[in-house]
Design a protein around this motif. Sequence first.
Motif, short mmCIF file in Angstrom:
data_model
loop_
_atom_site.label_atom_id
_atom_site.label_comp_id
_atom_site.label_asym_id
_atom_site.label_seq_id
_atom_site.Cartn_x
_atom_site.Cartn_y
_atom_site.Cartn_z
N TYR A 77 0.86 -1.19 0.00
CA TYR A 77 0.00 0.00 0.00
C TYR A 77 0.90 1.25 0.00
O TYR A 77 0.72 2.16 -0.81
CB TYR A 77 -0.92 -0.02 1.23
CG TYR A 77 -1.65 1.28 1.48
CD1 TYR A 77 -2.59 1.75 0.57
CD2 TYR A 77 -1.40 2.04 2.63
CE1 TYR A 77 -3.26 2.96 0.80
CE2 TYR A 77 -2.06 3.22 2.86
CZ TYR A 77 -2.99 3.68 1.95
OH TYR A 77 -3.65 4.87 2.18
N CYS A 102 2.50 4.18 11.62
CA CYS A 102 3.21 2.95 11.32
C CYS A 102 4.48 3.31 10.56
O CYS A 102 4.52 4.28 9.80
CB CYS A 102 2.33 1.95 10.56
SG CYS A 102 2.48 2.00 8.79
N GLU A 246 -5.66 -1.98 5.17
CA GLU A 246 -6.31 -1.21 4.10
C GLU A 246 -6.85 -2.03 2.94
O GLU A 246 -6.12 -2.78 2.30
CB GLU A 246 -5.32 -0.19 3.52
CG GLU A 246 -4.94 0.92 4.45
CD GLU A 246 -3.73 0.59 5.31
OE1 GLU A 246 -3.50 -0.60 5.59
OE2 GLU A 246 -3.02 1.52 5.69
N MET A 331 -2.02 -6.92 4.79
CA MET A 331 -1.06 -6.66 3.72
C MET A 331 0.26 -7.35 4.11
O MET A 331 0.64 -7.33 5.28
CB MET A 331 -0.85 -5.15 3.63
CG MET A 331 -0.46 -4.65 2.31
SD MET A 331 -1.87 -4.21 1.33
CE MET A 331 -2.60 -2.85 2.20
N TYR A 336 1.71 -4.74 12.35
CA TYR A 336 0.56 -4.67 13.27
C TYR A 336 -0.49 -5.74 12.98
O TYR A 336 -0.88 -6.51 13.85
CB TYR A 336 -0.15 -3.31 13.13
CG TYR A 336 0.65 -2.12 13.57
CD1 TYR A 336 1.41 -2.16 14.73
CD2 TYR A 336 0.63 -0.95 12.83
CE1 TYR A 336 2.14 -1.06 15.13
CE2 TYR A 336 1.36 0.17 13.24
CZ TYR A 336 2.11 0.10 14.37
OH TYR A 336 2.81 1.19 14.77
S1 SF4 Z 1 -0.70 -0.36 8.98
FE1 SF4 Z 1 0.18 -2.07 7.80
S2 SF4 Z 1 -0.91 -2.13 5.88
FE2 SF4 Z 1 -1.29 -0.12 6.84
S3 SF4 Z 1 0.27 1.23 5.98
FE3 SF4 Z 1 1.11 0.40 7.86
S4 SF4 Z 1 2.25 -1.45 7.24
FE4 SF4 Z 1 0.91 -0.87 5.55
#
Ligand code: SF4
Length: 394
Positions: A77, A102, A246, A331, A336
């Motif tokens: 993403y 993140c 996402e 993803m 997380y």
């Molecule tokens: S929370 Fe996970 S899926 Fe979302 S941007 Fe961060 S690493 Fe990517």
Amino acid sequence: MKDLKHINYFEKLLEAADNELIREAINDGGVALGYTCYHVPEPIMNMGKGFSVRLRAPLTGSTSIASYYLSNFVCSYCRGILERAIEGGYNFLGGFLASETCSHMNRCSEHFEMLNLVENDKFFIDWLDVPKKISDFRIKKMTEQLKEKFLKPMSKNYNIDVSKEALIQSVKEHNEINDILRQISEFRKEDKPKITGTEFHTINLVAKVCPKHLIKNYLIETLEEIKHRIPDDKKYRARVVVVGSEIDNPEFIKLIEDQGALVVADRFCYGAYPEIEPIKLTTDDPFEDVVRHYIETCQCPRMMDGVKRREAYTLKLVNDFNADGIIYETMKFCDYWGYEKSTASHDMINKHNIPAVTIEREYTMSSAGQLRTRVQAFVESLEIKEIQKKGKVK
Ligand code: SF4
Ligand code: SF4
């Protein structure tokens, strides 16, 4: 079911990060403010002539240039967003309200700044340092930061009205739109829903990526149309809740529904829950009320004190929407959700006797074949469980 009147138009609006309603709002003097994470309160961006756009990178193909800057071990993403930025796909933005939520997205948004990717002298980017635990002190600190880092450049660079009154008006419109989405979502509780998960996800997405004042009437008309829609007799093989990171592409929901599982509730980033819950303004500082709402309703696994809260929330969705099982998706390389999906699915199966499956995917539909097989197997297992429950198989 008969096609919804605006569904083709909604699909068209989702074909690019930029779309005709965004361009219309900019031509009318509006300022597009991009964000990527639930932790950045959406109503902040919809004050005065500002409007929010949750960033997507539709039709992403290769992310080779973004991977050069970010590495292949950053989630796809973030790589998709950076690749699109390098291609000049976000030149319509007035600002990017980023968040330290993140490390993958941090790297992506830092490159947004370092590579100077938006051709606009007034463009600004800053990061909100979001707490990982809920407390009054942390909420106050985040509110102070939000005023300093976001409201100041919005006002200074674009003369956007950042007064309390502007925020109260923005929250009012935010709640009105979410009320429409909530009413549409309620139809998914019925035995024969008048709307599919793919249609709902499409409608929910346009509400996230288009200027609110320009999409609102389309949503109102769609709600009225669904109220009188005659549902199909088609029987789905199972009803599922999807939970995870996402998803901003209705094709992903369609892939699940093509295997016979109706997606009745969406607890993923860009999904409806908890995003469509109403914001309550209860103190004399609406900014703090809004920050509190986002921190307290957040269902993201980065919140360290929220495991039980997230478990209860997902269980409630399963019960309210009469779901047969849960698909936890994440993803690839997302720390997380990678951790959360393993522990949460284990608890759902072993503690609550609710069938669950975990799937790992890319931002694009590149691994569609594998996903299809995995979802198919899960749907079959749900059917077998149902048959066993009815005592047809000993
Ligand atoms: S929370 Fe996970 S899926 Fe979302 S941007 Fe961060 S690493 Fe990517
Ligand atoms: S998973 Fe969490 S950190 Fe990632 S975008 Fe969603 S809310 Fe933000």
